[in-house]
Write a protein that holds these residues in place. Structure first.
Motif, PDB file in Angstrom:
ATOM      1  N   CYS A 185       0.875  -1.232   0.023  1.00  0.00           N
ATOM      2  CA  CYS A 185      -0.008  -0.060  -0.012  1.00  0.00           C
ATOM      3  C   CYS A 185       0.887   1.374  -0.056  1.00  0.00           C
ATOM      4  CB  CYS A 185      -1.064   0.027   1.052  1.00  0.00           C
ATOM      5  SG  CYS A 185      -1.757   1.496   1.352  1.00  0.00           S
ATOM      6  N   MET A 186       0.755   2.041  -0.889  1.00  0.00           N
ATOM      7  CA  MET A 186       1.591   3.425  -1.004  1.00  0.00           C
ATOM      8  C   MET A 186       1.256   4.187   0.140  1.00  0.00           C
ATOM      9  SD  MET A 186       3.197   2.170  -3.648  1.00  0.00           S
ATOM     10  CE  MET A 186       4.197   3.403  -4.436  1.00  0.00           C
ATOM     11  N   VAL A 187       0.143   4.229   0.690  1.00  0.00           N
ATOM     12  CA  VAL A 187      -0.212   4.914   1.727  1.00  0.00           C
ATOM     13  C   VAL A 187       0.423   4.379   2.912  1.00  0.00           C
ATOM     14  CG1 VAL A 187      -1.958   6.127   3.208  1.00  0.00           C
ATOM     15  CG2 VAL A 187      -2.189   5.945   0.616  1.00  0.00           C
ATOM     16  N   CYS A 188       0.179   3.221   3.357  1.00  0.00           N
ATOM     17  CA  CYS A 188       0.350   2.528   4.619  1.00  0.00           C
ATOM     18  C   CYS A 188       1.890   2.385   4.755  1.00  0.00           C
ATOM     19  CB  CYS A 188      -0.346   1.367   4.897  1.00  0.00           C
ATOM     20  SG  CYS A 188      -2.179   1.819   5.042  1.00  0.00           S
ATOM     21  N   GLN A 189       2.421   1.847   3.564  1.00  0.00           N
ATOM     22  CA  GLN A 189       3.820   1.435   3.217  1.00  0.00           C
ATOM     23  C   GLN A 189       4.254   0.349   3.973  1.00  0.00           C
ATOM     24  OE1 GLN A 189       6.474   4.719   3.324  1.00  0.00           O
ATOM     25  NE2 GLN A 189       5.529   5.861   1.949  1.00  0.00           N
ATOM     26  N   ASN A 190       3.863  -0.114   5.043  1.00  0.00           N
ATOM     27  CA  ASN A 190       4.119  -1.352   5.500  1.00  0.00           C
ATOM     28  C   ASN A 190       3.061  -2.502   5.684  1.00  0.00           C
ATOM     29  OD1 ASN A 190       6.518  -2.621   6.281  1.00  0.00           O
ATOM     30  ND2 ASN A 190       6.306  -2.104   8.465  1.00  0.00           N
ATOM     31  N   GLN A 191       2.154  -2.189   5.118  1.00  0.00           N
ATOM     32  CA  GLN A 191       0.778  -3.167   4.803  1.00  0.00           C
ATOM     33  C   GLN A 191       0.682  -3.678   3.373  1.00  0.00           C
ATOM     34  OE1 GLN A 191      -2.312  -1.263   6.390  1.00  0.00           O
ATOM     35  NE2 GLN A 191      -2.755  -2.756   8.105  1.00  0.00           N
ATOM     36  N   SER A 192       0.134  -4.831   3.167  1.00  0.00           N
ATOM     37  CA  SER A 192      -0.292  -4.926   1.781  1.00  0.00           C
ATOM     38  C   SER A 192      -1.431  -4.470   1.275  1.00  0.00           C
ATOM     39  CB  SER A 192      -0.420  -6.664   1.739  1.00  0.00           C
ATOM     40  OG  SER A 192      -1.531  -7.132   2.419  1.00  0.00           O
ATOM     41  N   ILE A 193      -1.651  -4.246   0.138  1.00  0.00           N
ATOM     42  CA  ILE A 193      -3.201  -3.625  -0.280  1.00  0.00           C
ATOM     43  C   ILE A 193      -4.050  -4.422   0.137  1.00  0.00           C
ATOM     44  CG2 ILE A 193      -2.130  -2.444  -2.165  1.00  0.00           C
ATOM     45  CD1 ILE A 193      -3.418  -4.639  -3.993  1.00  0.00           C
ATOM     46  N   ASP A 194      -3.893  -5.952   0.475  1.00  0.00           N
ATOM     47  CA  ASP A 194      -5.037  -6.835   0.869  1.00  0.00           C
ATOM     48  C   ASP A 194      -5.465  -6.551   2.350  1.00  0.00           C
ATOM     49  OD1 ASP A 194      -6.452  -9.107   0.024  1.00  0.00           O
ATOM     50  OD2 ASP A 194      -5.396 -10.176   1.874  1.00  0.00           O
ATOM     51  N   ASP A 195      -4.609  -5.848   3.123  1.00  0.00           N
ATOM     52  CA  ASP A 195      -4.895  -5.582   4.378  1.00  0.00           C
ATOM     53  C   ASP A 195      -5.069  -3.998   4.839  1.00  0.00           C
ATOM     54  OD1 ASP A 195      -4.114  -8.331   5.269  1.00  0.00           O
ATOM     55  OD2 ASP A 195      -2.074  -7.762   5.446  1.00  0.00           O
ATOM     56  N   SER A 196      -4.882  -3.340   3.738  1.00  0.00           N
ATOM     57  CA  SER A 196      -5.078  -1.995   3.916  1.00  0.00           C
ATOM     58  C   SER A 196      -6.281  -1.317   3.567  1.00  0.00           C
ATOM     59  CB  SER A 196      -4.061  -1.088   3.158  1.00  0.00           C
ATOM     60  OG  SER A 196      -4.161   0.246   3.204  1.00  0.00           O
ATOM     61  N   GLU A 197      -6.685  -0.361   4.271  1.00  0.00           N
ATOM     62  CA  GLU A 197      -8.188   0.181   4.065  1.00  0.00           C
ATOM     63  C   GLU A 197      -8.035   1.449   3.504  1.00  0.00           C
ATOM     64  OE1 GLU A 197     -10.760  -0.137   7.521  1.00  0.00           O
ATOM     65  OE2 GLU A 197     -10.063  -2.099   7.969  1.00  0.00           O
ATOM     66  N   ALA A 198      -6.846   1.904   3.029  1.00  0.00           N
ATOM     67  CA  ALA A 198      -6.661   3.103   2.219  1.00  0.00           C
ATOM     68  C   ALA A 198      -7.392   3.285   1.052  1.00  0.00           C
ATOM     69  CB  ALA A 198      -5.145   3.335   2.232  1.00  0.00           C
ATOM     70  N   SER A 199      -7.996   4.402   0.687  1.00  0.00           N
ATOM     71  CA  SER A 199      -8.558   4.182  -0.810  1.00  0.00           C
ATOM     72  C   SER A 199      -7.649   3.986  -1.847  1.00  0.00           C
ATOM     73  CB  SER A 199      -9.345   5.882  -1.038  1.00  0.00           C
ATOM     74  OG  SER A 199      -8.140   6.699  -0.823  1.00  0.00           O
ATOM     75  N   LEU A 200      -6.272   4.549  -1.824  1.00  0.00           N
ATOM     76  CA  LEU A 200      -5.396   4.002  -3.016  1.00  0.00           C
ATOM     77  C   LEU A 200      -5.367   2.542  -2.760  1.00  0.00           C
ATOM     78  CD1 LEU A 200      -3.329   4.848  -5.157  1.00  0.00           C
ATOM     79  CD2 LEU A 200      -1.600   5.029  -3.202  1.00  0.00           C
ATOM     80  N   ALA A 201      -5.176   1.914  -1.544  1.00  0.00           N
ATOM     81  CA  ALA A 201      -5.289   0.355  -1.747  1.00  0.00           C
ATOM     82  C   ALA A 201      -6.397  -0.026  -2.363  1.00  0.00           C
ATOM     83  CB  ALA A 201      -4.903  -0.018  -0.291  1.00  0.00           C
ATOM     84  N   ARG A 202      -7.566   0.312  -2.315  1.00  0.00           N
ATOM     85  CA  ARG A 202      -8.889  -0.363  -2.982  1.00  0.00           C
ATOM     86  C   ARG A 202      -8.497  -0.190  -4.456  1.00  0.00           C
ATOM     87  NH1 ARG A 202     -14.230  -1.222  -2.427  1.00  0.00           N
ATOM     88  NH2 ARG A 202     -15.548  -0.030  -4.252  1.00  0.00           N
ATOM     89  N   ASP A 203      -8.159   1.079  -4.698  1.00  0.00           N
ATOM     90  CA  ASP A 203      -8.101   1.462  -6.083  1.00  0.00           C
ATOM     91  C   ASP A 203      -6.923   0.301  -6.866  1.00  0.00           C
ATOM     92  OD1 ASP A 203      -9.714   3.466  -5.893  1.00  0.00           O
ATOM     93  OD2 ASP A 203      -7.874   5.246  -5.992  1.00  0.00           O
ATOM     94  N   LEU A 204      -5.882   0.250  -6.223  1.00  0.00           N
ATOM     95  CA  LEU A 204      -4.912  -0.971  -6.575  1.00  0.00           C
ATOM     96  C   LEU A 204      -5.723  -2.332  -6.401  1.00  0.00           C
ATOM     97  CD1 LEU A 204      -1.550   0.182  -4.886  1.00  0.00           C
ATOM     98  CD2 LEU A 204      -2.336   0.278  -7.388  1.00  0.00           C
ATOM     99  N   ARG A 205      -6.475  -2.932  -5.499  1.00  0.00           N
ATOM    100  CA  ARG A 205      -7.162  -3.936  -5.714  1.00  0.00           C
ATOM    101  C   ARG A 205      -8.017  -4.148  -6.817  1.00  0.00           C
ATOM    102  NH1 ARG A 205      -7.658  -2.889   0.208  1.00  0.00           N
ATOM    103  NH2 ARG A 205      -9.843  -2.366  -0.022  1.00  0.00           N
ATOM    104  N   LEU A 206      -8.883  -3.264  -6.956  1.00  0.00           N
ATOM    105  CA  LEU A 206      -9.895  -3.158  -8.210  1.00  0.00           C
ATOM    106  C   LEU A 206      -8.744  -3.217  -9.723  1.00  0.00           C
ATOM    107  CD1 LEU A 206     -12.479  -0.472  -6.955  1.00  0.00           C
ATOM    108  CD2 LEU A 206     -12.587  -2.843  -7.144  1.00  0.00           C
ATOM    109  N   LEU A 207      -7.640  -2.549  -9.798  1.00  0.00           N
ATOM    110  CA  LEU A 207      -6.894  -2.507 -10.775  1.00  0.00           C
ATOM    111  C   LEU A 207      -6.412  -3.812 -10.861  1.00  0.00           C
ATOM    112  CD1 LEU A 207      -5.536  -0.921 -13.045  1.00  0.00           C
ATOM    113  CD2 LEU A 207      -3.670  -0.458 -11.392  1.00  0.00           C
ATOM    114  N   VAL A 208      -6.003  -4.638  -9.953  1.00  0.00           N
ATOM    115  CA  VAL A 208      -5.459  -6.003 -10.099  1.00  0.00           C
ATOM    116  C   VAL A 208      -6.577  -6.995 -10.629  1.00  0.00           C
ATOM    117  CG1 VAL A 208      -4.819  -7.921  -8.515  1.00  0.00           C
ATOM    118  CG2 VAL A 208      -3.420  -5.851  -8.444  1.00  0.00           C
ATOM    119  N   ARG A 209      -7.856  -6.663 -10.084  1.00  0.00           N
ATOM    120  CA  ARG A 209      -8.892  -7.653 -10.437  1.00  0.00           C
ATOM    121  C   ARG A 209      -9.291  -7.210 -11.813  1.00  0.00           C
ATOM    122  NH1 ARG A 209      -8.739  -7.609  -5.350  1.00  0.00           N
ATOM    123  NH2 ARG A 209      -9.711  -9.345  -4.064  1.00  0.00           N
TER     124      ARG A 209
END
Length: 165
Positions: free
Chosen positions: A45-69
């Motif tokens: 996660c580019m916001v949390c930086q020490n979490q995966s996007i799978d674990d992060s609740e940041a909006s950027l992480a959500r965007d990355l999860r959607l992009l992966v899907r």
């Protein structure tokens, strides 16, 4: 009743940790969803930086999860999805960086530091156990012939003189 409480407690402890993936993000195909979750655990996660996007609740992480899907739905392989995200966000998006010449120091520094620390501790231990030349109690209590002669002279000079009574 106590048994039921124990079973419930054991069940709760065995449950997987809740992830930040929202129900509307989940793909219809379970195989594709499993791939998406696997990839999401490898991306930072580019916001949390020490979490995966799978674990992060940041909006950027959500965007990355959607992009992966989205990329998986388009038919991209896991490597293609990773390469696309690295091209877009840089190597920093990977939680576990690739073993390359640019990351060689990152990969080799921890084992080298561990080996170096072990060598320092081993050397320090050997120095402590290795006796200094004059530190051995047996050798330090022995006097040379010259020192014994000087000691005899000093002791003779210090003898109390007997006075007649």
């Amino acid at each position: 009743m106590r048994l039921v409480g124990s079973v419930v407690a054991a069940w709760l402890m065995a449950c997987p940790v809740a992830h930040a993936v929202q129900p509307d993000e989940i793909m219809a195909d379970p195989a594709q969803e499993a791939r998406a979750r696997e990839l999401s655990r490898e991306l930072r996660c580019m916001v949390c930086q020490n979490q995966s996007i799978d674990d992060s609740e940041a909006s950027l992480a959500r965007d990355l999860r959607l992009l992966v899907r989205e990329r998986i739905s388009a038919g991209d392989s896991n490597a293609q999805v990773i390469d696309f995200l690295v091209a877009r966000y840089g190597e920093f998006v990977l939680l576990k960086p690739r073993f390359r010449s640019e990351t060689l120091l990152l990969w080799l520094l921890p084992p080298l530091a561990l080996v170096g620390g072990g060598i320092v501790l081993w050397t320090h231990g050997r120095r402590k156990t290795k006796a200094a030349p004059g530190a051995d109690p047996e050798t330090s209590s022995k006097l040379t012939a010259e020192e014994e002669a000087q000691l005899e002279q000093l002791m003779a000079a210090e003898k109390p003189r007997e006075t007649p009574v």
